[in-house]
Write a protein that holds these residues in place. Structure first.
Motif, PDB file in Angstrom:
ATOM      1  N   PHE A  94       0.820  -1.220   0.000  1.00 30.23           N
ATOM      2  CA  PHE A  94       0.000   0.000   0.000  1.00 30.23           C
ATOM      3  C   PHE A  94       0.847   1.259   0.000  1.00 30.23           C
ATOM      4  CE2 PHE A  94      -0.076   2.547   3.868  1.00 30.23           C
ATOM      5  CZ  PHE A  94       0.674   1.783   4.743  1.00 30.23           C
ATOM      6  N   LYS A  95       2.108   1.140   0.428  1.00 26.07           N
ATOM      7  CA  LYS A  95       2.954   2.331   0.488  1.00 26.07           C
ATOM      8  C   LYS A  95       3.181   2.950  -0.896  1.00 26.07           C
ATOM      9  CE  LYS A  95       5.183   1.459   4.883  1.00 26.07           C
ATOM     10  NZ  LYS A  95       4.673   0.108   5.246  1.00 26.07           N
ATOM     11  N   ASP A 113      10.181  -2.585   3.449  1.00 25.54           N
ATOM     12  CA  ASP A 113       9.090  -2.154   2.574  1.00 25.54           C
ATOM     13  C   ASP A 113       9.117  -0.687   2.160  1.00 25.54           C
ATOM     14  OD1 ASP A 113       7.802  -4.423   1.970  1.00 25.54           O
ATOM     15  OD2 ASP A 113       5.887  -3.831   2.862  1.00 25.54           O
ATOM     16  N   GLY A 147       0.939   0.109  11.996  1.00 20.97           N
ATOM     17  CA  GLY A 147       2.285   0.191  12.555  1.00 20.97           C
ATOM     18  C   GLY A 147       2.545   1.624  12.975  1.00 20.97           C
ATOM     19  N   ASN A 148       2.935   2.469  11.996  1.00 22.74           N
ATOM     20  CA  ASN A 148       3.181   3.884  12.279  1.00 22.74           C
ATOM     21  C   ASN A 148       1.928   4.745  12.197  1.00 22.74           C
ATOM     22  OD1 ASN A 148       5.861   4.397  13.091  1.00 22.74           O
ATOM     23  ND2 ASN A 148       6.583   3.808  11.054  1.00 22.74           N
ATOM     24  N   LEU A 149       0.777   4.139  11.970  1.00 22.15           N
ATOM     25  CA  LEU A 149      -0.503   4.843  11.995  1.00 22.15           C
ATOM     26  C   LEU A 149      -0.719   5.782  10.800  1.00 22.15           C
ATOM     27  CD1 LEU A 149      -1.221   6.005  15.677  1.00 22.15           C
ATOM     28  CD2 LEU A 149      -2.927   5.088  14.124  1.00 22.15           C
ATOM     29  N   GLY A 150       0.087   5.650   9.750  1.00 18.34           N
ATOM     30  CA  GLY A 150      -0.084   6.534   8.595  1.00 18.34           C
ATOM     31  C   GLY A 150      -1.355   6.189   7.823  1.00 18.34           C
ATOM     32  N   ALA A 203       6.494  -5.287   8.870  1.00 24.43           N
ATOM     33  CA  ALA A 203       6.343  -3.873   8.480  1.00 24.43           C
ATOM     34  C   ALA A 203       5.538  -3.099   9.532  1.00 24.43           C
ATOM     35  CB  ALA A 203       5.675  -3.758   7.114  1.00 24.43           C
ATOM     36  N   HIS A 261       0.444  -9.162   7.362  1.00 23.75           N
ATOM     37  CA  HIS A 261      -0.144  -7.912   7.864  1.00 23.75           C
ATOM     38  C   HIS A 261      -1.655  -7.915   7.694  1.00 23.75           C
ATOM     39  CE1 HIS A 261       3.929  -7.510   6.399  1.00 23.75           C
ATOM     40  NE2 HIS A 261       4.128  -6.754   7.458  1.00 23.75           N
ATOM     41  N   THR A 291      -2.758  -4.911   2.897  1.00 20.59           N
ATOM     42  CA  THR A 291      -1.673  -3.946   2.696  1.00 20.59           C
ATOM     43  C   THR A 291      -0.517  -4.434   1.835  1.00 20.59           C
ATOM     44  OG1 THR A 291      -0.872  -4.568   4.891  1.00 20.59           O
ATOM     45  CG2 THR A 291      -2.127  -2.527   4.733  1.00 20.59           C
ATOM     46  N   ALA A 292      -0.364  -5.744   1.668  1.00 25.75           N
ATOM     47  CA  ALA A 292       0.735  -6.208   0.801  1.00 25.75           C
ATOM     48  C   ALA A 292       0.343  -7.494   0.083  1.00 25.75           C
ATOM     49  CB  ALA A 292       2.010  -6.437   1.610  1.00 25.75           C
TER      50      ALA A 292
HETATM   51  C1  PLP Z   1       3.874  -0.080   6.404  1.00 25.82           C
HETATM   52  C2  PLP Z   1       2.979  -1.260   6.398  1.00 25.82           C
HETATM   53  C3  PLP Z   1       1.915  -1.382   7.325  1.00 25.82           C
HETATM   54  C4  PLP Z   1       1.671  -0.388   8.426  1.00 25.82           C
HETATM   55  O1  PLP Z   1       1.181   0.843   7.956  1.00 25.82           O
HETATM   56  P1  PLP Z   1       1.305   2.157   8.869  1.00 25.82           P
HETATM   57  O2  PLP Z   1       0.854   3.273   7.988  1.00 25.82           O
HETATM   58  O3  PLP Z   1       2.752   2.280   9.253  1.00 25.82           O
HETATM   59  O4  PLP Z   1       0.430   1.967  10.046  1.00 25.82           O
HETATM   60  C5  PLP Z   1       1.081  -2.490   7.200  1.00 25.82           C
HETATM   61  N1  PLP Z   1       1.285  -3.427   6.259  1.00 25.82           N
HETATM   62  C6  PLP Z   1       2.290  -3.337   5.358  1.00 25.82           C
HETATM   63  C7  PLP Z   1       2.471  -4.416   4.355  1.00 25.82           C
HETATM   64  C8  PLP Z   1       3.173  -2.256   5.389  1.00 25.82           C
HETATM   65  O5  PLP Z   1       4.175  -2.188   4.494  1.00 25.82           O
END
Ligand code: PLP
Length: 423
Positions: free
Chosen positions: A102-103, A135, A247-250, A299, A353, A375-376
């Motif tokens: 998702f990043k 990641d 994780g970082n709440l973004g 991650a 995740h 997310t991945a």
């Molecule tokens: C970065 C990441 C997260 C966490 O997202 P945050 O925005 O840091 O909370 C979850 N899953 C994957 C696969 C990530 O790369």
């Protein structure tokens, strides 16, 4: 529209400056002073068009206002499926971008926007420093590759990222330089911090940041939560709860902002791995930074979520927060069980995740209309997932292409002078 620091010890600024600077001068994170009244809910548009309309009020009067539509079209040129796996529960597949996580949304928007701002504003080259445990670095490198006006230095701990991850950090060349640091991820992060705290270096290299504290990464995440919840409401006539692996709440702060602007979102659930700073805060009202612990969902191995300041700024009262949100922790054992179970029962292959969100849904929200952030792509974590499902996971084409490229990395000791001499 102006953006202020969460610490309120410096002047408000424009979105262009906030994106170029990354962190506010007082060490806080930039947040909108006031939110526009709504984000739109026209779901027959493509996501990129929706995102353009949703983000336009934030860029009104800015140097890149007229380019915003093109920036969104280029940044979001991949699909965003909402896949129902139950009558009223869907996975929002955020992993169809070039690095299959998702990043890509945040990193690509930031890259195109930052490059356009530099070109229009001062044409001065910037250097992005990123420390990565895997990641983030890949998504940032892919997004910024060949973007004019920007050089990227990626620092990763030698021998501590998977071979596939290393490939995604080291295969770029051109304006991307990968440093393999003889040390841990914490050493890499300390090195980046040290460089940023040195004002002479910051000035000399035009240092800036592309990690999840940069406003340019949070805004597109707000847009996809708005888009998918509107789509869910249209398809099911129900307002979804969002379950977000955190994780970082973004990613989650994007959801809170979308809800604040009236998107059809019921609750926002923060699903964490064994790193429990958030669940403990929800239970006790005490927020304490912790040391991170290693888990299968690596991650999200974060002891002190960097966007906590944004969440507390938006909703300072725990009581208010609890009305619209909750947080639960999932163990490694539960992650493994969930991956096995969903493959066995539904042939659904989850990354570790996404499995954290799935476990929280199953345990706490099985009958609640829900969107889970996926997310991945599971192929990124094949060494964990393949033994659990007893199958090989076909590698998506985007990752196959990356793996075929040559790689180069500069080896350095974790010392600032050595990094600077090779920048
Ligand atoms: C970065 C990441 C997260 C966490 O997202 P945050 O925005 O840091 O909370 C979850 N899953 C994957 C696969 C990530 O790369």
């Amino acid at each position: 529209m102006k953006f202020q620091s969460t610490r309120k010890n410096c002047k408000s600024t424009s979105i262009s400056s906030a994106i170029l600077e990354g962190l506010a001068p007082d060490g806080g994170l930039y947040v909108p002073e006031k939110f526009p009244p709504h984000l739109g809910n026209i779901t027959d548009e493509s996501f990129s068009t929706f995102a353009f309309h949703a983000l336009a009020p934030f860029f009104k009067g800015q140097v890149i206002e007229k380019q915003l539509e093109e920036i969104c079209a280029k940044a979001f040129d991949f699909p965003l499926p909402l896949e129902f796996f139950q009558e009223n529960a869907a996975l929002l597949e955020l992993f169809h971008g070039p690095t299959a996580a998702f990043k890509d949304f945040g990193a690509r928007f930031l890259a195109f926007a930052m490059s356009a701002i530099i070109e229009a504003k001062d044409q001065r080259e910037r250097t992005i420093l990123v420390a990565t445990s895997g990641d983030t670095g890949g998504a940032v490198a892919s997004a910024f590759h060949k973007r004019p006006g920007i050089k990227v230095a990626i620092l990763y701990p030698e021998g501590l990222v998977s071979p596939r991850q290393e490939k995604q950090l080291t295969c770029w060349g051109d304006n991307i330089v990968a440093f393999k640091v003889a040390g841990t991820f914490d050493d890499c992060q300390a090195l980046v911090k040290e460089a940023f705290n040195n004002s002479q270096l910051r000035e000399q290299f035009g240092l800036t940041s592309a990690n999840s504290i940069n406003l340019g990464r949070v805004l597109p995440q707000m847009a996809y939560h708005a888009f998918s919840s509107s789509k869910f409401k249209e398809e099911r006539n129900l307002i979804p709860t969002l379950i977000i692996p955190t994780g970082n709440l973004g990613n989650a702060v994007g959801a809170f902002w979308a809800k604040r602007m009236g998107s059809p979102i019921a609750n926002i659930v923060l699903a964490t791995n064994a790193n429990k700073a958030l669940p403990v805060y929800f239970d006790s009202g005490k927020y304490k930074e912790r040391k991170s612990v290693a888990t299968l969902a690596n991650a999200m191995d974060v002891g002190a979520p960097s966007n906590m300041e944004r969440l507390l700024h938006l909703i300072p009262s725990l009581e208010e927060l609890q009305k619209i949100s909750a947080s639960y922790s999932v163990s490694d054992e539960e992650i493994s069980e969930t991956i096995s179970q969903f493959y066995r029962e539904q042939e659904l292959i989850l990354c570790p995740h996404t499995a954290v969100a799935m476990k929280v849904w199953q345990e706490h929200y099985p009958t609640v209309p829900s969107i889970l952030s996926a997310t991945a792509h599971p192929a990124k974590f094949e060494s964990i997932v393949e033994p659990l499902i007893g199958q090989q996971i076909p590698l998506p084409a985007v990752l196959q292409n990356l793996i075929a490229k040559n790689s180069t990395a500069l080896a350095i000791a974790p010392h600032l002078e050595e990094l600077i001499s090779k920048l």
